[in-house]
Design a protein around this motif. Structure first.
Motif, PDB file in Angstrom:
ATOM      1  N   TRP A 151       0.836  -1.200   0.000  1.00 49.83           N
ATOM      2  CA  TRP A 151       0.000   0.000   0.000  1.00 49.83           C
ATOM      3  C   TRP A 151       0.870   1.249   0.000  1.00 49.83           C
ATOM      4  N   ASN A 152       0.534   2.161  -0.891  1.00 51.32           N
ATOM      5  CA  ASN A 152       1.214   3.456  -0.953  1.00 51.32           C
ATOM      6  C   ASN A 152       0.335   4.476  -0.231  1.00 51.32           C
ATOM      7  N   THR A 153       0.755   4.862   0.941  1.00 53.38           N
ATOM      8  CA  THR A 153      -0.067   5.768   1.762  1.00 53.38           C
ATOM      9  C   THR A 153      -0.232   7.131   1.115  1.00 53.38           C
ATOM     10  N   ASP A 154       0.777   7.612   0.420  1.00 52.25           N
ATOM     11  CA  ASP A 154       0.724   8.953  -0.154  1.00 52.25           C
ATOM     12  C   ASP A 154      -0.395   9.100  -1.179  1.00 52.25           C
ATOM     13  N   ASP A 155      -0.513   8.126  -2.081  1.00 52.19           N
ATOM     14  CA  ASP A 155      -1.577   8.247  -3.092  1.00 52.19           C
ATOM     15  C   ASP A 155      -2.747   7.314  -2.835  1.00 52.19           C
ATOM     16  N   GLN A 156      -2.729   6.606  -1.691  1.00 48.52           N
ATOM     17  CA  GLN A 156      -3.843   5.753  -1.268  1.00 48.52           C
ATOM     18  C   GLN A 156      -4.219   4.731  -2.345  1.00 48.52           C
ATOM     19  N   ARG A 157      -3.186   4.067  -2.844  1.00 48.61           N
ATOM     20  CA  ARG A 157      -3.371   3.017  -3.837  1.00 48.61           C
ATOM     21  C   ARG A 157      -2.366   1.895  -3.576  1.00 48.61           C
ATOM     22  N   PHE A 158      -2.684   0.737  -4.132  1.00 51.32           N
ATOM     23  CA  PHE A 158      -1.739  -0.364  -4.092  1.00 51.32           C
ATOM     24  C   PHE A 158      -0.642  -0.146  -5.133  1.00 51.32           C
ATOM     25  N   LYS A 159       0.481  -0.748  -4.919  1.00 50.84           N
ATOM     26  CA  LYS A 159       1.551  -0.713  -5.921  1.00 50.84           C
ATOM     27  C   LYS A 159       1.278  -1.732  -7.027  1.00 50.84           C
ATOM     28  N   GLU A 160       0.359  -2.669  -6.772  1.00 53.64           N
ATOM     29  CA  GLU A 160       0.022  -3.703  -7.743  1.00 53.64           C
ATOM     30  C   GLU A 160      -1.271  -3.354  -8.480  1.00 53.64           C
ATOM     31  N   LYS A 161      -1.257  -3.454  -9.794  1.00 58.05           N
ATOM     32  CA  LYS A 161      -2.427  -3.109 -10.612  1.00 58.05           C
ATOM     33  C   LYS A 161      -3.621  -3.991 -10.280  1.00 58.05           C
ATOM     34  N   ALA A 162      -3.367  -5.253 -10.005  1.00 59.62           N
ATOM     35  CA  ALA A 162      -4.474  -6.170  -9.719  1.00 59.62           C
ATOM     36  C   ALA A 162      -5.264  -5.712  -8.493  1.00 59.62           C
ATOM     37  N   GLY A 163      -4.573  -5.168  -7.487  1.00 58.50           N
ATOM     38  CA  GLY A 163      -5.261  -4.662  -6.311  1.00 58.50           C
ATOM     39  C   GLY A 163      -6.054  -3.412  -6.603  1.00 58.50           C
ATOM     40  N   ASN A 164      -5.477  -2.516  -7.404  1.00 58.16           N
ATOM     41  CA  ASN A 164      -6.157  -1.255  -7.713  1.00 58.16           C
ATOM     42  C   ASN A 164      -7.435  -1.457  -8.513  1.00 58.16           C
ATOM     43  N   LYS A 165      -7.507  -2.539  -9.281  1.00 55.80           N
ATOM     44  CA  LYS A 165      -8.721  -2.809 -10.052  1.00 55.80           C
ATOM     45  C   LYS A 165      -9.921  -3.082  -9.150  1.00 55.80           C
ATOM     46  N   LEU A 166      -9.655  -3.438  -7.896  1.00 56.46           N
ATOM     47  CA  LEU A 166     -10.742  -3.782  -6.973  1.00 56.46           C
ATOM     48  C   LEU A 166     -11.055  -2.671  -5.974  1.00 56.46           C
ATOM     49  N   ILE A 167     -10.419  -1.519  -6.121  1.00 59.33           N
ATOM     50  CA  ILE A 167     -10.724  -0.386  -5.239  1.00 59.33           C
ATOM     51  C   ILE A 167     -12.094   0.199  -5.554  1.00 59.33           C
ATOM     52  N   MET A 168     -12.414   0.287  -6.839  1.00 54.67           N
ATOM     53  CA  MET A 168     -13.688   0.862  -7.290  1.00 54.67           C
ATOM     54  C   MET A 168     -14.689  -0.245  -7.571  1.00 54.67           C
ATOM     55  N   PRO A 169     -15.902  -0.176  -7.021  1.00 56.37           N
ATOM     56  CA  PRO A 169     -16.903  -1.202  -7.310  1.00 56.37           C
ATOM     57  C   PRO A 169     -17.522  -0.985  -8.692  1.00 56.37           C
TER      58      PRO A 169
END
Length: 437
Positions: free
Chosen positions: A408-426
């Motif tokens: 987890w990248n706290t500064d931009d509130q996203r994962f460093k892995e693309k697969a994780g970021n795809k699941l942030i938005m429903p």
């Protein structure tokens, strides 16, 4: 004992309990004129929404004026139960019509998780104060949108994490913060739910009479009606909730985070599956272990269904494991178990200290107090508290779904892995849109 006498005794005990609570209330919430009472409505009244309303109505500051549910059978049942107590309410099948009622000051949101974001953001935009059930959102994006809506409107929003109002939980955390346990490198939180058994596979069926199924689905994917997905068991389907990780995890991980004064984890990994009931109807894992790495310590979550024998012989709890001793905390109380060295205790044991209050009653009272005072800092579980732990729980589910160790990248509130970021938005369906954060 016959039924009528049993009902009389139950009603009498409720009145006595309510009288006792009223006597202990702050003066601002006692002896109120009807015009000064807080008019409350409840949206979603089959489970916790009804429990929340019942607790709130023990307080003379609250008056129930409306109910809303997409299941008319539930709606009529609850309205009749209130009418038997002399409380007449308006009933709605559409929560947006309820929010248009200018006589309503505050709403309870007790619907399935996938509806929390839309209903809470609409409610504060309509000028209502909100008591919203946990977890506050069913995705990280929804959680962000809910915090933004509260901060934009400055409404009172209490999250239903009622353990935040229990004295023994706060006493236990004070002990953790005292440093007496020594360095804490590991915190365990767990839920072993022996009462949860296999959910049998059932065929799709006709929508029950009186149920507005399309509205119940809301932003979730369009599917034929299936009784397994409706009412209580919605918790075990990804479309509507996050399984035990979000159902119990937000309660227990909340105190793990609070005890460690933790912010965001550096990494998250999770492993589990449907090990107990591989062929039943549920989607979410019945067995799961999740490890959150922070700087200098780990927090571990685990759950299992069909088993009661959790760590320290408790079916749920939080354990702060220090070099000198371990503090074990659950809804019934807390204790400290010393570490030993050369046969001697490294610290003094603390025998189990039992709970002394009703968390839900105190939590709803706190909500009503803050509605009157408008001192939002006095809330026991404001939206920011609910958002923090809900985000951490969602991180755990995302790690499980991807099968990856996520960073987890706290500064931009996203994962460093693309697969994780795809699941942030429903993925919202049926014309609904995720509110802007």
């Amino acid at each position: 004992m016959n039924t009528s006498r049993r009902n009389f005794l139950r009603s009498a005990s409720t009145l006595v309990a309510g009288a006792g609570l009223a006597a202990s209330l702050p003066s601002t919430l006692r002896a109120m004129a009807p015009s000064d009472r807080i008019n409350v409505a409840a949206i979603g009244i089959n489970g916790m929404g009804w429990s929340d309303l019942t607790a709130m109505l023990k307080n003379p500051a609250a008056a129930c004026v409306a109910l809303c549910d997409v299941d008319k059978n539930v709606l009529d049942k609850r309205a009749a139960e209130l009418a038997a107590r002399g409380i007449q309410v308006k009933t709605y099948g559409d929560y947006r019509q309820l929010l248009d009622n200018k006589d309503i000051d505050a709403v309870i949101i007790g619907t399935p998780d996938h509806w929390h974001c839309l209903q809470m953001t609409d409610a504060v935009s309509a000028g209502k104060d909100v008591y919203v059930e946990k977890p506050i959102g069913n995705s990280i994006s929804e959680i962000r949108a809910m915090v933004a809506a509260q901060e934009r409107t400055n409404r009172v929003v209490q999250v239903g994490q009622w353990q935040r109002s229990m004295q023994h939980f706060n006493d236990a955390i004070a002990f953790v913060h005292s440093g007496q346990l020594g360095q804490i490198r590991l915190v365990k939180a767990w839920a072993y739910m022996g009462w949860m058994h296999s959910i049998p596979v059932l065929p799709d069926s006709e929508v029950p009479a009186g149920v507005d199924y399309n509205t119940w689905l809301g932003p979730a994917e369009k599917r034929p009606f299936n009784p397994n997905r409706f009412h209580f068991n919605f918790r075990w389907y990804w479309d509507y909730a996050g399984g035990l990780m979000t159902d119990w995890g937000v309660h227990l991980l909340d105190y793990a985070l609070l005890g460690m004064k933790a912010t965001d984890p550096q990494s998250i990994m999770a492993a589990g599956g449907k090990f107990a009931y591989p062929d039943d109807a549920a989607e979410t894992p019945d067995t799961l272990t999740t490890v959150y790495q922070f700087e200098g310590f780990n927090i571990q979550w685990e759950h299992a269904t069909g088993i009661n024998g959790g760590p320290y012989n408790r079916d749920h709890g939080i354990a702060f494991i220090g070099n000198k001793g371990t503090l074990v905390l659950d809804r019934g109380g807390w204790e400290v178990i010393p570490e030993k060295e050369n046969g001697k205790d490294k610290m003094e044991a603390v025998p189990r200290r039992l709970k002394s209050d009703d968390g839900l009653d105190k939590h709803t009272t706190n909500f009503l107090e803050v509605i009157k005072s408008r001192k939002l800092d006095d809330l026991h579980a404001p939206i920011q508290v609910g958002a923090h732990v809900a985000k951490v729980a969602q991180m755990g589910n995302i790690a499980y779904k991807t099968g990856l160790k996520l960073h987890w990248n706290t500064d931009d509130q996203r994962f460093k892995e693309k697969a994780g970021n795809k699941l942030i938005m429903p993925h919202y369906h049926n014309g609904y849109r995720v509110p802007h954060s």
